[in-house]
Motif scaffolding. Structure first.
Motif, PDB file in Angstrom:
ATOM      1  N   SER A 234      33.640 162.139   3.995  1.00 48.15           N
ATOM      2  CA  SER A 234      33.505 160.732   3.949  1.00 48.15           C
ATOM      3  C   SER A 234      33.893 159.373   4.467  1.00 48.15           C
ATOM      4  O   SER A 234      34.959 159.617   4.883  1.00 48.15           O
ATOM      5  CB  SER A 234      33.158 160.201   2.298  1.00 48.15           C
TER       6      SER A 234
ATOM      7  N   ARG B  10      34.383 154.627   4.690  1.00 48.82           N
ATOM      8  CA  ARG B  10      33.697 153.464   3.744  1.00 48.82           C
ATOM      9  C   ARG B  10      33.848 152.541   4.360  1.00 48.82           C
ATOM     10  O   ARG B  10      34.501 152.598   5.580  1.00 48.82           O
ATOM     11  CB  ARG B  10      35.253 153.788   2.509  1.00 48.82           C
TER      12      ARG B  10
ATOM     13  N   THR C 112      30.237 153.466   0.943  1.00 51.62           N
ATOM     14  CA  THR C 112      30.967 154.706   0.918  1.00 51.62           C
ATOM     15  C   THR C 112      29.492 155.730   1.103  1.00 51.62           C
ATOM     16  O   THR C 112      28.744 156.133  -0.513  1.00 51.62           O
ATOM     17  CB  THR C 112      31.333 155.314  -0.163  1.00 51.62           C
ATOM     18  N   GLU C 113      29.636 156.004   2.210  1.00 53.94           N
ATOM     19  CA  GLU C 113      29.401 157.317   2.852  1.00 53.94           C
ATOM     20  C   GLU C 113      29.465 158.674   2.571  1.00 53.94           C
ATOM     21  O   GLU C 113      30.463 158.896   3.345  1.00 53.94           O
ATOM     22  CB  GLU C 113      28.584 157.238   4.072  1.00 53.94           C
ATOM     23  N   THR C 114      28.653 159.491   2.242  1.00 59.37           N
ATOM     24  CA  THR C 114      29.301 161.319   1.701  1.00 59.37           C
ATOM     25  C   THR C 114      28.593 161.796   1.900  1.00 59.37           C
ATOM     26  O   THR C 114      27.484 162.119   1.766  1.00 59.37           O
ATOM     27  CB  THR C 114      29.734 161.127   0.871  1.00 59.37           C
TER      28      THR C 114
ATOM     29  N   TYR D 260      24.982 157.340  -0.575  1.00 59.89           N
ATOM     30  CA  TYR D 260      25.479 156.793  -0.378  1.00 59.89           C
ATOM     31  C   TYR D 260      26.065 155.689  -1.541  1.00 59.89           C
ATOM     32  O   TYR D 260      24.948 155.848  -2.721  1.00 59.89           O
ATOM     33  CB  TYR D 260      24.276 155.245   0.809  1.00 59.89           C
TER      34      TYR D 260
ATOM     35  N   ILE E 151      28.950 159.937  10.367  1.00 57.49           N
ATOM     36  CA  ILE E 151      29.200 158.989   9.346  1.00 57.49           C
ATOM     37  C   ILE E 151      29.425 157.926   9.275  1.00 57.49           C
ATOM     38  O   ILE E 151      28.744 156.951   9.204  1.00 57.49           O
ATOM     39  CB  ILE E 151      29.873 159.922   7.928  1.00 57.49           C
TER      40      ILE E 151
ATOM     41  N   ASP F   8      28.370 166.006   0.957  1.00 57.63           N
ATOM     42  CA  ASP F   8      29.222 166.818  -0.326  1.00 57.63           C
ATOM     43  C   ASP F   8      28.693 167.883   0.415  1.00 57.63           C
ATOM     44  O   ASP F   8      27.186 168.861   0.074  1.00 57.63           O
ATOM     45  CB  ASP F   8      28.464 165.938  -2.028  1.00 57.63           C
TER      46      ASP F   8
ATOM     47  N   TRP G  71      23.278 163.768   1.527  1.00 61.21           N
ATOM     48  CA  TRP G  71      24.069 162.895   1.139  1.00 61.21           C
ATOM     49  C   TRP G  71      24.431 161.639   1.011  1.00 61.21           C
ATOM     50  O   TRP G  71      22.586 161.047   0.587  1.00 61.21           O
ATOM     51  CB  TRP G  71      23.293 162.823   3.046  1.00 61.21           C
TER      52      TRP G  71
END
Length: 152
Positions: free
Chosen positions: A7, A9, A104-106, A91, A132, A108, A89
């Motif tokens: 992730s 940010r 914050t993009e993750t 957000y 990302i 997972d 994905w």
């Protein structure tokens, strides 16, 4: 052992509603894609909601199409999707005191069994981290442009 999430940010000088409007519109995903793989939308609604499915034209070496499903959705706060794989994905948006948005993009991959999770992270983790980070740069530019005074 590697973490099952990747992730990054950033803070965007635009309200959460403006940022979410971009994320919830699959037609805009090529505009913000930092991976260089998203080529266009092939199907889906104009605005994503929980359970929405949308198809994308992709290219990573060879061209292909992929269908995603929205699996988490809270307007102006959270949106996540997945395709047939188990990774998401995601957000997360939080308002800042000055009217902006912390995003914050993750990616997972924690829903995969241990060995598969580790293999995905080993093969795709570094490249995904870079994608990302670049996506957040593009999302920032897009959202700030969309709320700029005098935008045509």
């Amino acid at each position: 052992m590697a973490t099952p999430v990747v992730s990054a940010r950033t803070t965007i000088d635009a309200p959460p509603s403006a940022v979410f409007a971009i994320l919830a519109d699959p037609q805009q995903h090529p505009r913000i894609d930092g991976s260089g793989t998203v080529r266009g939308t092939v199907s889906g609604p104009d605005r994503l909601t929980l359970g929405s499915e949308f198809g994308m034209k992709m290219q990573n070496g060879a061209p292909y199409k992929i269908t995603n499903k929205v699996v988490e959705h809270e307007p102006d706060r959270l949106i996540a999707w997945r395709h047939k794989g188990l990774h998401r994905w995601r957000y997360e948006l939080a308002p800042t005191d000055d009217g902006g948005t912390q995003v914050t993009e993750t990616w997972d991959i924690s829903r995969y069994p241990g060995l598969v999770e580790r293999a995905f992270h080993l093969v795709f983790g570094k490249r995904t981290q870079q994608a990302i980070e670049e996506t957040l740069v593009k999302l920032k530019v897009a959202a700030e442009h969309d709320v700029a005074p005098g935008k045509a």
